[in-house]
Design a protein around this motif. Structure first.
Motif, mmCIF file in Angstrom:
data_model
loop_
_atom_site.group_PDB
_atom_site.id
_atom_site.type_symbol
_atom_site.label_atom_id
_atom_site.label_comp_id
_atom_site.label_asym_id
_atom_site.label_seq_id
_atom_site.Cartn_x
_atom_site.Cartn_y
_atom_site.Cartn_z
ATOM 1 N N LEU A 333 29.789 43.125 37.309
ATOM 2 C CA LEU A 333 29.674 42.218 38.456
ATOM 3 C C LEU A 333 28.735 42.821 39.487
ATOM 4 O O LEU A 333 28.797 44.014 39.774
ATOM 5 C CB LEU A 333 31.057 42.005 39.083
ATOM 6 C CG LEU A 333 31.116 41.288 40.443
ATOM 7 C CD1 LEU A 333 30.752 39.816 40.289
ATOM 8 C CD2 LEU A 333 32.520 41.425 41.044
ATOM 9 N N VAL A 335 26.722 41.530 43.387
ATOM 10 C CA VAL A 335 26.400 40.514 44.399
ATOM 11 C C VAL A 335 25.000 40.790 44.914
ATOM 12 O O VAL A 335 24.687 41.908 45.328
ATOM 13 C CB VAL A 335 27.411 40.547 45.562
ATOM 14 C CG1 VAL A 335 27.047 39.500 46.610
ATOM 15 C CG2 VAL A 335 28.833 40.319 45.055
ATOM 16 N N VAL A 403 27.993 31.476 41.732
ATOM 17 C CA VAL A 403 28.487 32.433 40.737
ATOM 18 C C VAL A 403 27.842 32.077 39.406
ATOM 19 O O VAL A 403 28.076 31.000 38.863
ATOM 20 C CB VAL A 403 30.023 32.383 40.632
ATOM 21 C CG1 VAL A 403 30.505 33.370 39.566
ATOM 22 C CG2 VAL A 403 30.669 32.685 41.975
ATOM 23 N N VAL A 412 26.625 37.152 41.553
ATOM 24 C CA VAL A 412 26.892 36.288 42.697
ATOM 25 C C VAL A 412 25.660 36.330 43.586
ATOM 26 O O VAL A 412 25.281 37.397 44.083
ATOM 27 C CB VAL A 412 28.126 36.763 43.488
ATOM 28 C CG1 VAL A 412 28.366 35.853 44.692
ATOM 29 C CG2 VAL A 412 29.357 36.799 42.585
ATOM 30 N N PRO A 420 29.676 44.092 51.641
ATOM 31 C CA PRO A 420 30.935 43.951 50.887
ATOM 32 C C PRO A 420 32.079 44.723 51.531
ATOM 33 O O PRO A 420 32.723 45.569 50.921
ATOM 34 C CB PRO A 420 30.568 44.539 49.515
ATOM 35 C CG PRO A 420 29.562 45.598 49.844
ATOM 36 C CD PRO A 420 28.761 45.056 51.001
ATOM 37 N N HIS A 425 35.096 38.308 50.220
ATOM 38 C CA HIS A 425 33.799 37.870 49.686
ATOM 39 C C HIS A 425 33.871 37.619 48.185
ATOM 40 O O HIS A 425 32.994 36.951 47.625
ATOM 41 C CB HIS A 425 32.690 38.864 50.041
ATOM 42 C CG HIS A 425 32.580 40.057 49.138
ATOM 43 N ND1 HIS A 425 33.518 41.070 49.108
ATOM 44 C CD2 HIS A 425 31.635 40.404 48.226
ATOM 45 C CE1 HIS A 425 33.143 41.988 48.236
ATOM 46 N NE2 HIS A 425 32.018 41.616 47.680
ATOM 47 N N LEU A 426 34.930 38.108 47.534
ATOM 48 C CA LEU A 426 35.157 37.813 46.115
ATOM 49 C C LEU A 426 36.323 36.851 45.911
ATOM 50 O O LEU A 426 36.241 35.928 45.099
ATOM 51 C CB LEU A 426 35.430 39.113 45.345
ATOM 52 C CG LEU A 426 34.301 40.153 45.332
ATOM 53 C CD1 LEU A 426 34.725 41.374 44.546
ATOM 54 C CD2 LEU A 426 33.015 39.562 44.752
ATOM 55 N N ARG A 427 37.400 37.049 46.652
ATOM 56 C CA ARG A 427 38.585 36.197 46.464
ATOM 57 C C ARG A 427 38.283 34.726 46.723
ATOM 58 O O ARG A 427 38.800 33.843 46.034
ATOM 59 C CB ARG A 427 39.710 36.659 47.394
ATOM 60 C CG ARG A 427 40.447 37.892 46.890
ATOM 61 C CD ARG A 427 41.608 38.257 47.773
ATOM 62 N NE ARG A 427 42.581 37.179 47.891
ATOM 63 C CZ ARG A 427 43.667 37.227 48.652
ATOM 64 N NH1 ARG A 427 43.917 38.314 49.373
ATOM 65 N NH2 ARG A 427 44.507 36.215 48.710
ATOM 66 N N ILE A 431 37.032 35.381 42.223
ATOM 67 C CA ILE A 431 36.771 36.598 41.449
ATOM 68 C C ILE A 431 37.801 37.661 41.793
ATOM 69 O O ILE A 431 38.115 37.886 42.966
ATOM 70 C CB ILE A 431 35.340 37.117 41.739
ATOM 71 C CG1 ILE A 431 34.320 36.181 41.079
ATOM 72 C CG2 ILE A 431 35.159 38.547 41.240
ATOM 73 C CD1 ILE A 431 32.879 36.545 41.363
ATOM 74 N N TRP A 432 38.315 38.330 40.749
ATOM 75 C CA TRP A 432 39.286 39.397 40.937
ATOM 76 C C TRP A 432 38.711 40.686 40.356
ATOM 77 O O TRP A 432 38.291 40.725 39.195
ATOM 78 C CB TRP A 432 40.611 39.057 40.270
ATOM 79 C CG TRP A 432 41.713 39.975 40.674
ATOM 80 C CD1 TRP A 432 42.392 40.855 39.879
ATOM 81 C CD2 TRP A 432 42.267 40.123 41.984
ATOM 82 N NE1 TRP A 432 43.334 41.543 40.610
ATOM 83 C CE2 TRP A 432 43.275 41.116 41.911
ATOM 84 C CE3 TRP A 432 42.004 39.529 43.223
ATOM 85 C CZ2 TRP A 432 44.021 41.517 43.017
ATOM 86 C CZ3 TRP A 432 42.752 39.927 44.324
ATOM 87 C CH2 TRP A 432 43.747 40.905 44.222
ATOM 88 N N PRO A 433 38.630 41.762 41.140
ATOM 89 C CA PRO A 433 37.953 42.992 40.707
ATOM 90 C C PRO A 433 38.454 43.580 39.396
ATOM 91 O O PRO A 433 37.659 44.112 38.602
ATOM 92 C CB PRO A 433 38.210 43.954 41.875
ATOM 93 C CG PRO A 433 38.407 43.072 43.051
ATOM 94 C CD PRO A 433 39.092 41.852 42.528
ATOM 95 N N ILE A 439 31.471 47.363 38.649
ATOM 96 C CA ILE A 439 31.134 46.581 39.843
ATOM 97 C C ILE A 439 30.079 47.363 40.626
ATOM 98 O O ILE A 439 30.324 48.503 41.041
ATOM 99 C CB ILE A 439 32.363 46.325 40.739
ATOM 100 C CG1 ILE A 439 33.454 45.589 39.966
ATOM 101 C CG2 ILE A 439 31.960 45.528 41.974
ATOM 102 C CD1 ILE A 439 34.741 45.382 40.757
#
Length: 490
Positions: A333, A335, A403, A412, A420, A425-427, A431-433, A439
């Motif tokens: 992942l 961004v 996404v 993203v 970050p 910014h992910l939830r 998106i879940w880490p 990442i």
């Protein structure tokens, strides 16, 4: 008869300026957070874990009336244009009520205008000209402030953050407010001593819960136990602002004892200098970093691309890591800030196929664009509130966001540069880490408030960029010399 409540003004100008970053910063960069007047100030910041929220809570606790002026901030970026500087300074100075007992200013400490290298001192000077030299003024500062002697001369109280990642903004603002009230009421007579280390420290060396920075902070906390000491501020400094005041420094504030303050400041300078080599951090080339991450038995492995640190003013579109993520056997992942790619994805629509270039839009220093083909899984307007410990409740805006999934790689793309700092910014985009083995983050240290709890391993990646950890890459013109590590032999 009930005593008259204190009337304390609050205002702020917040920008961390990277003088090596591409482009300049205009007035529009401050438009997203340009808050004037009590109604909007309280609506936006009350009950948030921000400096502004801390001021509101502290004022309520002592029954003081807040006279709200202008507070404005922009994401870290390049030099602030002269026209913007003059407009911002004028707006803030004229937003302050004349009939006040004191003033608290929320500043960063590393803001640089095209013609003004010390914006904080300039603002304080103009406020002094309008409000007088006798008005009590307290200032809150970021841990990355480049503090100057002029700032200490024009403010009665300086209080900086104690944490990096910054999770104590609320507390330090409340502390500064309480000291200001005590000064106004005649309970204390703050006297400050300033100490410069002649050291440039990279952000990765300033993590406050480990290493040399932790040791220095603990020395400062020990000094604060002296009942004659009101506050000790440890400023790691911001090495990407090429200004005379750049570097790590200390401000010790005592109750009426200037000699004691000077002695403590000198002791802290010596302590930092004796540890100077310990502030360094090891880095790994991008291809090797990705290979190490793939081989790691558990994920997520965090690849920190500090050279493209959005929170340090970088563009957030460097492709040095992205180019190595396009064909991996594990899920990864990243961004990227790319307004063109974000717009293209929104024009295609959810479920469609994105086929185009991503990143590398600014200069060769941050890499060339990478060809990406993948499905657009989700589109988002970019607005979210912080859900983690960093500035909890603060409104953030990534702009139009998409996404895009290409094999094992999720990219993203955002319209606006967004550090970050928060898991939101992910939830907010589903998106879940834990779903990713790798990442990559455009951050030095502050990513930990969002992803630190998930990280199984952290690898600092050595890539070029305007926030590079190798300071010898930069052509410093204005920093006061000699300074470590640029002048190791001095």
């Amino acid at each position: 008869m009930k005593p008259k409540a204190l009337k304390i003004a609050v205002a702020g100008l917040y920008h961390e300026t990277n003088t090596f970053a591409p482009g300049t910063t205009g007035l529009t960069a401050f438009s997203a957070e340009y808050v004037s007047g009590s109604e909007l100030f309280y609506k936006r910041y009350e009950h948030t874990q921000t400096s502004m929220g801390g001021v509101i809570a502290a004022a309520r606790s002592v029954g003081a009336d807040l006279a709200v002026g202008l507070y404005t901030a922009a994401t870290p970026s390049g030099m602030v244009e002269t026209a913007a500087v003059e407009a911002l300074l004028s707006d803030i100075v004229h937003s302050i009520d004349d009939n006040i007992d004191g003033l608290i200013l929320i500043l960063h400490g590393a803001m640089v205008g095209e013609a003004i290298p010390d914006m904080e001192a300039e603002l304080l000077g103009r406020l002094r000209e309008r409000l007088g030299v006798g008005l009590p003024i307290a200032v809150t500062l970021d841990l990355h402030a480049n503090i100057s002697v002029e700032m200490t001369e024009k403010a009665d109280i300086l209080v900086g953050y104690d944490t990096y990642p910054h999770v104590d903004m609320f507390d330090r603002a409340a502390e500064a407010f309480q000291l200001l009230v005590r000064m106004i009421q005649g309970e204390i007579r703050p006297l400050q001593a300033f100490g410069a280390t002649n050291m440039l420290v990279i952000p990765q060396g300033m993590l406050t819960d480990q290493g040399m920075m932790k040791e220095v902070m603990e020395l400062a906390f020990a000094i604060e136990k002296d009942n004659k000491v009101l506050n000790v501020t440890v400023a790691g400094g911001f090495p990407y602002s090429d200004v005379p005041a750049a570097g790590m420094s200390f401000v010790v504030t005592t109750d009426g004892d200037e000699g004691l303050a000077k002695d403590y400041a000198a002791s802290l300078v010596q302590a930092a200098w004796s540890r100077r080599e310990g502030f360094t951090v090891s880095f790994v080339p991008p291809a090797d970093a990705v290979a190490l991450a793939v081989a790691n038995p558990e994920g997520p492995v965090i690849l920190t691309e500090g050279s493209d640190n959005v929170g340090g003013g970088a563009p957030g579109d460097a492709t040095h890591i992205l180019q190595h993520l396009t064909d991996l056997p594990c899920k990864s992942l990243i961004v990227m800030c790319d307004p063109q790619a974000a717009q293209q994805a929104h024009e295609i629509g959810t479920g469609g196929v994105f086929h185009g270039q991503v990143g590398g839009r600014h200069d060769k220093l941050h890499g060339l664009p990478v060809e990406l083909k993948g499905q657009i899984r989700l589109l988002f307007d970019g607005l979210y509130h912080h859900v983690g410990p960093y500035m909890t409740g603060q409104l953030a805006d990534m702009g139009r966001t998409a996404v895009i999934v290409s094999g094992n790689l999720t990219v993203v793309v955002t319209e606006k540069r967004t550090p970050p700092w928060d898991l939101g910014h992910l939830r907010y985009i589903g998106i879940w880490p834990d779903d990713y083995h790798i990442i990559a983050v455009k951050s030095a240290i502050a990513w930990q408030t969002a992803l630190g709890a998930f990280a199984k391993r952290v690898i600092h990646v050595d890539t070029p960029g305007c926030c590079s950890a190798n300071l010898s890459h930069f052509d410093f013109q204005y920093v006061k010399r000699p300074i470590y590590p640029l002048d190791k032999q001095a």
